[in-house]
Design a protein around this motif. Structure first.
Motif, PDB file in Angstrom:
ATOM      1  N   LYS A 310       0.835  -1.221   0.000  1.00  0.00           N
ATOM      2  CA  LYS A 310       0.000   0.000   0.000  1.00  0.00           C
ATOM      3  C   LYS A 310       0.858   1.255   0.000  1.00  0.00           C
ATOM      4  N   ASN A 311       2.018   1.176   0.637  1.00  0.00           N
ATOM      5  CA  ASN A 311       2.907   2.338   0.697  1.00  0.00           C
ATOM      6  C   ASN A 311       3.614   2.622  -0.624  1.00  0.00           C
ATOM      7  N   THR A 316      -1.896  -0.994  -7.437  1.00  0.00           N
ATOM      8  CA  THR A 316      -3.258  -0.783  -6.934  1.00  0.00           C
ATOM      9  C   THR A 316      -3.682  -2.064  -6.225  1.00  0.00           C
ATOM     10  N   ILE A 317      -4.440  -1.895  -5.140  1.00  0.00           N
ATOM     11  CA  ILE A 317      -4.935  -3.078  -4.418  1.00  0.00           C
ATOM     12  C   ILE A 317      -6.457  -3.002  -4.372  1.00  0.00           C
ATOM     13  N   ARG A 318      -7.109  -4.096  -4.769  1.00  0.00           N
ATOM     14  CA  ARG A 318      -8.570  -4.151  -4.651  1.00  0.00           C
ATOM     15  C   ARG A 318      -8.927  -5.312  -3.734  1.00  0.00           C
ATOM     16  N   LEU A 488       5.245  -9.839 -14.538  1.00  0.00           N
ATOM     17  CA  LEU A 488       3.831 -10.090 -14.216  1.00  0.00           C
ATOM     18  C   LEU A 488       3.141  -8.792 -13.806  1.00  0.00           C
ATOM     19  N   LYS A 489       1.850  -8.666 -14.137  1.00  0.00           N
ATOM     20  CA  LYS A 489       1.157  -7.431 -13.775  1.00  0.00           C
ATOM     21  C   LYS A 489       0.091  -7.636 -12.701  1.00  0.00           C
ATOM     22  N   HIS A 490      -0.435  -8.857 -12.594  1.00  0.00           N
ATOM     23  CA  HIS A 490      -1.570  -9.060 -11.685  1.00  0.00           C
ATOM     24  C   HIS A 490      -1.335 -10.257 -10.763  1.00  0.00           C
ATOM     25  N   GLU A 494      -4.832 -14.157  -1.765  1.00  0.00           N
ATOM     26  CA  GLU A 494      -6.045 -14.400  -0.974  1.00  0.00           C
ATOM     27  C   GLU A 494      -7.206 -13.559  -1.529  1.00  0.00           C
ATOM     28  N   ASN A 495      -7.762 -12.627  -0.724  1.00  0.00           N
ATOM     29  CA  ASN A 495      -8.930 -11.899  -1.231  1.00  0.00           C
ATOM     30  C   ASN A 495      -8.585 -10.564  -1.864  1.00  0.00           C
ATOM     31  N   TYR A 496      -7.345 -10.399  -2.245  1.00  0.00           N
ATOM     32  CA  TYR A 496      -6.909  -9.119  -2.804  1.00  0.00           C
ATOM     33  C   TYR A 496      -6.388  -9.304  -4.219  1.00  0.00           C
ATOM     34  N   LEU A 497      -6.677  -8.330  -5.043  1.00  0.00           N
ATOM     35  CA  LEU A 497      -6.083  -8.306  -6.377  1.00  0.00           C
ATOM     36  C   LEU A 497      -5.066  -7.164  -6.397  1.00  0.00           C
ATOM     37  N   ILE A 498      -3.800  -7.518  -6.531  1.00  0.00           N
ATOM     38  CA  ILE A 498      -2.744  -6.504  -6.583  1.00  0.00           C
ATOM     39  C   ILE A 498      -2.312  -6.372  -8.028  1.00  0.00           C
ATOM     40  N   SER A 499      -2.369  -5.151  -8.556  1.00  0.00           N
ATOM     41  CA  SER A 499      -1.975  -4.950  -9.962  1.00  0.00           C
ATOM     42  C   SER A 499      -0.920  -3.833 -10.035  1.00  0.00           C
TER      43      SER A 499
END
Ligand SMILES: [Fe+2]
Length: 503
Positions: A310-311, A316-318, A488-490, A494-499
């Motif tokens: 996040k820092n 982006t994190i969804r 890699l981009k995505h 677990e329950n998060y999508l980091i892109s």
């Protein structure tokens, strides 16, 4: 067990010939026995230290018995009280390299065995070494190279291997054809294959292995009239040979222990001991329903990693997006997505929890995955995960194997060649499919189902989540580190999508 020196330098084990065989013959059996028991004692000390248990709780199960027990007690084709034929085949272990047994309830009755010197597996691993790859690890690369061989030349060259090893008269065991042990065949192979092209050598060893295995299994079926079989040991990691064995007309059903090499021995040893000490047999308890037996992503570790990400401004994190739709759309656009959720897979195959997925209906996706992360050898194909309800539409599977653990190669149906072209072997159009069912992996199934229905696909390309040469990703830290260090981009963590934000 090999000593630790094996890991540092393979050459003394492999680069040996007839002269070394003669020399080694002179080592007294007494000395060999002493060495064997000394190693055994060392192993007991290791286990006692590692598990903090009493030495009296340790017992030994013979190598090939453990291989077979791993297959038999986890098999999905057992009918209670009905005998089943068990095969093991590997490099060697406890003096043997292959066995045939009849299994019924909790009894395993061995009917034939092959001495370690007449080893089919050892020939394959020595060819692997000779072609500049790592034996005990890269045999699959030889198998992947084999379909590029000229069939006529490969058949001709295979005769040089038939010269080394044949089946016994009754067909139930392997026998040396000359006085040269397969332990010491390296220089014979060097001489025999001098100036033969690399792909034709791969084709020759694959043909030889397939032919001898098919004849061996056929002979045992004929002898026992048992048509259901289970298989264990490293040679059965050869998915192309398994494809031909399951095609034997008189064979009814076939199960191969997933990750059948020595990593499966501990499972076999434990199950054998369990069923025999309890004097009971109920295979329903032992049956392998999934291979997600590894570590989970720990909550506190996940939080720490997410905070760290996040820092950073370039991600982006969804949290909890509609994964099925979002991932399906990304795949359709030609994006490559890494999955790191739930417990890691045990064994040699990624099966959806530490995997990279992409669309399968494109040859160019292979190049994209390779340039982003995998850097796989240029001749090696990727494999597909197929949605259960689409399996019979795209895969030739007359024996109804429906492989859940990627233990078989199977031909793709002609009508599906185009649709699965990124995940099949370009030369022979076979693939090593994983059938995906809801009960095996609910979350992966859900993504696959939405994608396949929405975009009219059979499945996705699926490969292990790791950078070339590194072990498969295990935890959240390794997953994010791999995302950062690769193209890699995505990443689904677990329950998060980091892109990664596009630049
Ligand atoms: Fe083994």
């Amino acid at each position: 067990m090999h000593s630790a020196s094996y890991l540092r330098d393979l050459e003394p084990w492999y680069l040996v010939g007839l002269k070394d065989q003669e020399k080694d013959k002179k080592v007294s059996t007494e000395y060999q026995k002493k060495l064997f028991f000394q190693r055994k004692e060392e192993r007991v000390i290791n286990v006692v230290k590692h598990l903090s248990i009493d030495p009296s709780k340790i017992s030994f199960i013979e190598h090939h018995l453990a291989h077979l027990a791993a297959a038999y007690y986890t098999a999905n084709n057992i009918t209670p009280n009905k005998p089943i034929l068990g095969f093991t085949c590997d490099g060697a272990g406890d003096g043997l390299s292959a066995t045939v047994s009849i299994c019924k309830n909790n009894s395993i009755k061995r009917i034939r065995s092959t001495d370690r010197h007449a080893s089919l597996g050892k020939i394959y691993s020595r060819i692997t070494m000779m072609l500049g790859m790592k034996p005990w690890e890269h045999e699959y690369k030889i198998m992947g190279l084999a379909p590029y061989a000229d069939e006529k030349i490969a058949n001709e060259e295979a005769k040089k291997l038939h010269h080394l090893l044949k089946l016994s008269r009754d067909g139930l065991s392997f026998k040396l054809n000359t006085n040269l042990s397969t332990n010491y065949c390296y220089y014979y192979l060097r001489d025999a294959f001098e100036r033969v092209r690399f792909d034709n050598i791969a084709g020759a060893v694959q043909k030889f292995t397939e032919e001898i295995l098919v004849k061996w299994v056929k002979a045992a079926i004929k002898k026992t009239n048992i048509k259901d079989i289970v298989c264990g040991g490293g040679v059965f990691m050869n998915v192309k040979a398994n494809m031909l064995i399951q095609k034997i007309p008189e064979l009814n059903s076939m199960y191969v222990m997933p990750s059948a090499s020595d990593e499966s021995l501990s499972i076999g040893a434990a199950l054998h001991y369990f069923y025999n000490s309890k004097k009971l047999f109920n295979n329903i308890n032992g049956r392998m329903h999934n291979l997600y037996l590894g570590s989970e992503i720990k909550e506190d570790e996940l939080k720490k990693i997410l905070l760290n990400v996040k820092n950073k401004t370039d991600f982006t994190i969804r949290e909890n997006p509609d994964f099925d739709d979002v991932i399906g759309d990304l795949l359709n656009k030609g994006e490559v997505v890494a999955l790191c959720r739930g417990r890691a897979e045990w064994g040699a195959r990624a099966l959806g929890n530490r995997s990279i997925i992409a669309k399968a209906n494109s040859r160019s996706i292979v190049e994209k995955i390779n340039s982003q992360i995998k850097m796989r050898d240029y001749w090696m194909p990727f494999a597909p995960t197929i949605l259960d309800k689409k399996f019979s539409q795209c895969i030739e599977d007359k024996k109804n194997i429906k492989p859940e653990f990627m233990t078989f190669a199977l031909p793709t149906k002609k009508s599906a060649h185009k649709n699965l072209e990124g995940a099949t072997h370009p030369s022979d159009k076979t693939c090593r499919p994983q059938i995906m069912r809801k009960k095996i992996n609910d979350k992966f199934y859900s993504i696959l189902n939405r994608y396949c229905i929405k975009y009219k696909q059979y499945g996705v390309l699926q490969t292990s989540f790791n950078i070339h040469g590194e072990p498969i990703v295990n935890n959240a830290k390794e997953a994010v580190s791999t995302l950062k260090r690769s193209g890699l981009k995505h990443l689904v963590l677990e329950n998060y999508l980091i892109s990664k934000k596009s630049k």
